[in-house]
Structures are given as C-alpha cells and as structure tokens.
Design a protein around this motif. Structure first.
Motif, PDB file in Angstrom:
ATOM      1  N   MET A 103     -17.170   5.772 -29.170  1.00 25.96           N
ATOM      2  CA  MET A 103     -17.493   4.547 -28.470  1.00 25.96           C
ATOM      3  C   MET A 103     -16.240   3.758 -28.089  1.00 25.96           C
ATOM      4  O   MET A 103     -16.355   2.744 -27.421  1.00 25.96           O
ATOM      5  N   ASP A 104     -15.059   4.206 -28.524  1.00 22.11           N
ATOM      6  CA  ASP A 104     -13.825   3.528 -28.149  1.00 22.11           C
ATOM      7  C   ASP A 104     -13.614   3.560 -26.638  1.00 22.11           C
ATOM      8  O   ASP A 104     -12.969   2.674 -26.079  1.00 22.11           O
ATOM      9  N   LEU A 105     -14.155   4.567 -25.978  1.00 27.22           N
ATOM     10  CA  LEU A 105     -14.017   4.680 -24.536  1.00 27.22           C
ATOM     11  C   LEU A 105     -14.636   3.474 -23.822  1.00 27.22           C
ATOM     12  O   LEU A 105     -14.141   3.025 -22.791  1.00 27.22           O
ATOM     13  N   LEU A 106     -15.702   2.935 -24.392  1.00 29.59           N
ATOM     14  CA  LEU A 106     -16.371   1.790 -23.782  1.00 29.59           C
ATOM     15  C   LEU A 106     -15.577   0.487 -23.906  1.00 29.59           C
ATOM     16  O   LEU A 106     -15.909  -0.506 -23.268  1.00 29.59           O
ATOM     17  N   THR A 107     -14.531   0.496 -24.739  1.00 34.94           N
ATOM     18  CA  THR A 107     -13.674  -0.684 -24.865  1.00 34.94           C
ATOM     19  C   THR A 107     -12.288  -0.429 -24.274  1.00 34.94           C
ATOM     20  O   THR A 107     -11.387  -1.248 -24.439  1.00 34.94           O
ATOM     21  N   ASN A 108     -12.125   0.695 -23.612  1.00 35.73           N
ATOM     22  CA  ASN A 108     -10.854   1.061 -22.993  1.00 35.73           C
ATOM     23  C   ASN A 108     -10.759   0.357 -21.636  1.00 35.73           C
ATOM     24  O   ASN A 108     -11.405   0.765 -20.671  1.00 35.73           O
ATOM     25  N   PHE A 109      -9.964  -0.699 -21.573  1.00 35.07           N
ATOM     26  CA  PHE A 109      -9.900  -1.519 -20.366  1.00 35.07           C
ATOM     27  C   PHE A 109      -9.516  -0.739 -19.107  1.00 35.07           C
ATOM     28  O   PHE A 109     -10.194  -0.869 -18.080  1.00 35.07           O
ATOM     29  N   PRO A 110      -8.437   0.067 -19.114  1.00 38.40           N
ATOM     30  CA  PRO A 110      -8.099   0.794 -17.884  1.00 38.40           C
ATOM     31  C   PRO A 110      -9.232   1.723 -17.409  1.00 38.40           C
ATOM     32  O   PRO A 110      -9.490   1.832 -16.210  1.00 38.40           O
ATOM     33  N   PHE A 111      -9.918   2.348 -18.355  1.00 42.34           N
ATOM     34  CA  PHE A 111     -11.038   3.231 -18.014  1.00 42.34           C
ATOM     35  C   PHE A 111     -12.176   2.447 -17.369  1.00 42.34           C
ATOM     36  O   PHE A 111     -12.685   2.830 -16.312  1.00 42.34           O
ATOM     37  N   ILE A 112     -12.562   1.340 -17.979  1.00 40.82           N
ATOM     38  CA  ILE A 112     -13.650   0.500 -17.463  1.00 40.82           C
ATOM     39  C   ILE A 112     -13.270  -0.066 -16.093  1.00 40.82           C
ATOM     40  O   ILE A 112     -14.079  -0.068 -15.157  1.00 40.82           O
ATOM     41  N   ALA A 113     -12.031  -0.544 -15.949  1.00 43.80           N
ATOM     42  CA  ALA A 113     -11.579  -1.092 -14.668  1.00 43.80           C
ATOM     43  C   ALA A 113     -11.648  -0.035 -13.566  1.00 43.80           C
ATOM     44  O   ALA A 113     -12.075  -0.322 -12.444  1.00 43.80           O
ATOM     45  N   SER A 114     -11.265   1.196 -13.886  1.00 45.92           N
ATOM     46  CA  SER A 114     -11.316   2.284 -12.903  1.00 45.92           C
ATOM     47  C   SER A 114     -12.746   2.590 -12.486  1.00 45.92           C
ATOM     48  O   SER A 114     -13.032   2.763 -11.296  1.00 45.92           O
ATOM     49  N   THR A 119      -5.525   2.958  -8.624  1.00 50.35           N
ATOM     50  CA  THR A 119      -4.735   1.727  -8.732  1.00 50.35           C
ATOM     51  C   THR A 119      -5.293   0.805  -9.804  1.00 50.35           C
ATOM     52  O   THR A 119      -4.525   0.118 -10.475  1.00 50.35           O
ATOM     53  N   ALA A 120      -6.615   0.805  -9.983  1.00 52.63           N
ATOM     54  CA  ALA A 120      -7.201   0.033 -11.091  1.00 52.63           C
ATOM     55  C   ALA A 120      -6.732   0.618 -12.426  1.00 52.63           C
ATOM     56  O   ALA A 120      -6.415  -0.128 -13.363  1.00 52.63           O
ATOM     57  N   LEU A 121      -6.680   1.942 -12.501  1.00 55.43           N
ATOM     58  CA  LEU A 121      -6.199   2.602 -13.712  1.00 55.43           C
ATOM     59  C   LEU A 121      -4.752   2.207 -14.002  1.00 55.43           C
ATOM     60  O   LEU A 121      -4.420   1.773 -15.113  1.00 55.43           O
ATOM     61  N   ALA A 122      -3.884   2.340 -12.994  1.00 52.59           N
ATOM     62  CA  ALA A 122      -2.465   2.018 -13.193  1.00 52.59           C
ATOM     63  C   ALA A 122      -2.282   0.536 -13.513  1.00 52.59           C
ATOM     64  O   ALA A 122      -1.476   0.180 -14.393  1.00 52.59           O
ATOM     65  N   THR A 123      -3.017  -0.330 -12.842  1.00 52.48           N
ATOM     66  CA  THR A 123      -2.917  -1.764 -13.122  1.00 52.48           C
ATOM     67  C   THR A 123      -3.406  -2.072 -14.534  1.00 52.48           C
ATOM     68  O   THR A 123      -2.772  -2.844 -15.266  1.00 52.48           O
ATOM     69  N   GLY A 157      -8.579  -1.749  -6.022  1.00 52.04           N
ATOM     70  CA  GLY A 157      -8.392  -1.375  -7.425  1.00 52.04           C
ATOM     71  C   GLY A 157      -7.544  -2.374  -8.190  1.00 52.04           C
ATOM     72  O   GLY A 157      -7.871  -2.754  -9.318  1.00 52.04           O
ATOM     73  N   ILE A 158      -6.460  -2.802  -7.575  1.00 56.69           N
ATOM     74  CA  ILE A 158      -5.590  -3.784  -8.233  1.00 56.69           C
ATOM     75  C   ILE A 158      -6.351  -5.085  -8.452  1.00 56.69           C
ATOM     76  O   ILE A 158      -6.326  -5.664  -9.548  1.00 56.69           O
ATOM     77  N   PHE A 159      -7.054  -5.561  -7.425  1.00 60.91           N
ATOM     78  CA  PHE A 159      -7.809  -6.801  -7.515  1.00 60.91           C
ATOM     79  C   PHE A 159      -8.888  -6.721  -8.592  1.00 60.91           C
ATOM     80  O   PHE A 159      -9.033  -7.635  -9.405  1.00 60.91           O
ATOM     81  N   ILE A 160      -9.633  -5.609  -8.624  1.00 62.24           N
ATOM     82  CA  ILE A 160     -10.703  -5.439  -9.622  1.00 62.24           C
ATOM     83  C   ILE A 160     -10.111  -5.463 -11.031  1.00 62.24           C
ATOM     84  O   ILE A 160     -10.628  -6.135 -11.926  1.00 62.24           O
ATOM     85  N   ALA A 161      -9.017  -4.730 -11.258  1.00 62.27           N
ATOM     86  CA  ALA A 161      -8.405  -4.684 -12.590  1.00 62.27           C
ATOM     87  C   ALA A 161      -7.902  -6.063 -13.023  1.00 62.27           C
ATOM     88  O   ALA A 161      -8.122  -6.476 -14.167  1.00 62.27           O
ATOM     89  N   LEU A 162      -7.253  -6.775 -12.119  1.00 59.85           N
ATOM     90  CA  LEU A 162      -6.752  -8.104 -12.467  1.00 59.85           C
ATOM     91  C   LEU A 162      -7.900  -9.074 -12.729  1.00 59.85           C
ATOM     92  O   LEU A 162      -7.859  -9.851 -13.696  1.00 59.85           O
ATOM     93  N   LEU A 163      -8.919  -9.032 -11.898  1.00 63.99           N
ATOM     94  CA  LEU A 163     -10.081  -9.905 -12.072  1.00 63.99           C
ATOM     95  C   LEU A 163     -10.793  -9.617 -13.397  1.00 63.99           C
ATOM     96  O   LEU A 163     -11.139 -10.539 -14.140  1.00 63.99           O
ATOM     97  N   LEU A 164     -10.982  -8.349 -13.707  1.00 63.15           N
ATOM     98  CA  LEU A 164     -11.628  -7.975 -14.975  1.00 63.15           C
ATOM     99  C   LEU A 164     -10.785  -8.403 -16.173  1.00 63.15           C
ATOM    100  O   LEU A 164     -11.319  -8.847 -17.186  1.00 63.15           O
ATOM    101  N   HIS A 165      -9.480  -8.250 -16.059  1.00 61.11           N
ATOM    102  CA  HIS A 165      -8.594  -8.619 -17.160  1.00 61.11           C
ATOM    103  C   HIS A 165      -8.710 -10.112 -17.457  1.00 61.11           C
ATOM    104  O   HIS A 165      -8.805 -10.518 -18.620  1.00 61.11           O
ATOM    105  N   VAL A 166      -8.720 -10.905 -16.419  1.00 62.03           N
ATOM    106  CA  VAL A 166      -8.880 -12.356 -16.588  1.00 62.03           C
ATOM    107  C   VAL A 166     -10.253 -12.666 -17.173  1.00 62.03           C
ATOM    108  O   VAL A 166     -10.397 -13.489 -18.090  1.00 62.03           O
TER     109      VAL A 166
END
Length: 160
Positions: A1-12, A54-58, A146-155
């Motif tokens: 279940m750690d995959l469900l808390t993996n931010f880069p994975f979820i953002a992608s 790009t979401a993954l890399a961000t 991808g960059i926008f989604i990752a940054l928005l999710l992170h915030v």
C-alpha cells in the motif's frame, strides 16, 4: 500500500487521467466534434505521455531534490519520452495516413474486380491507427500539464 502514498506516482497517474480527459473538450472547442474515444487513444492535445513523465520528474524533484540521482533518471526518462513522441511515433502516424490512403485507393480500384464483392467487409477496410505521436506543441503543453498537476497536488497534499 506504500504505492498509494508515493507522491510522484500519484501525480503521474492524475496527470495522465487529466490530460486524457481534457482532450475531449479541447477537440470539441477546436473542431465542434465530440469524440469520447479520445479518452483512451494516443496522440492529441495535450500529450498524456508528456504530462505523465513531467509530473513524475517534478514529483521526484519535490520529494528528493533536483540534485538527486533519481531526479536525474526521471528527467532523462521524460526527455527521451517527449522526444520519441514528436519523432518516431509521429512519423509512424504520418506513414499510417499515407498507407491508409493507398489502401483506400487500392480498394476503390478493386471494387470493379470480379470477385471483390465476395470478400468480407472486414477484409476490405483494414485501417492503421494514424494518431500515434504528437506535434511539438502537444508535447509542450502535455509537459506543462504534468508540471502544473504535480505542483498543484504538492501544495494541496503538503501545503508547501
């Protein structure tokens, strides 16, 4: 279940689904045509492949820092993926257009042949998928997505 808390994975994953979904209204606005098959197709605006990488890399940069080895790997992976989307895959799509036109012209010619009507309909209309790759602008906006989604999710998740 750690995959469900993996931010880069979820953002992608969210970037992929968002980019695929937004293709439908973008095409409707541009062409006044509603095509729900875009939800599961390749090609189109924006590139979901570019959004994903790009979401993954961000996400990796936000989690591990831009100086980490894993960010370097994800960034190079993103660059290769986006280059391929505008290069090889796009050329394959353009070749499919030409081949489909040739098949169509050949089928038109064969309609006059004696035994043509005896062939099954499926045999007459074999068509290659033409929307394989992306125009550079589609890759660019997919990358920004991808960059926008990752940054928005992170915030949203971390408040930072």
């Amino acid at each position: 279940m750690d995959l469900l808390t993996n931010f880069p994975f979820i953002a992608s994953l969210i970037a992929i689904f968002f980019a695929q979904f937004v293709k439908v209204p973008i095409q409707y606005i541009a062409l006044k045509r509603l095509d729900w098959t875009l939800l599961t197709s390749t090609g189109g605006m924006p590139s979901s492949h570019s959004a994903a990488v790009t979401a993954l890399a961000t996400g990796v940069a936000l989690e591990t820092g831009a100086d980490s080895a894993v960010f370097a790997v994800s960034a190079i992976f993103a660059i290769i993926t986006m280059f391929d989307a505008t290069g090889v895959r796009r050329q394959a799509g353009e070749q499919a257009v030409v081949l489909n036109r040739l098949v169509s012209d050949f089928n038109t010619f064969l309609k006059e042949a004696k035994k043509w009507e005896e062939n099954g309909e499926r045999q007459k209309q074999i068509k290659l998928k033409e929307l394989l790759g992306h125009k550079p602008i589609e890759v660019f906006f997919g990358g920004l997505t991808g960059i926008f989604i990752a940054l928005l999710l992170h915030v949203f998740i971390y408040g930072v």
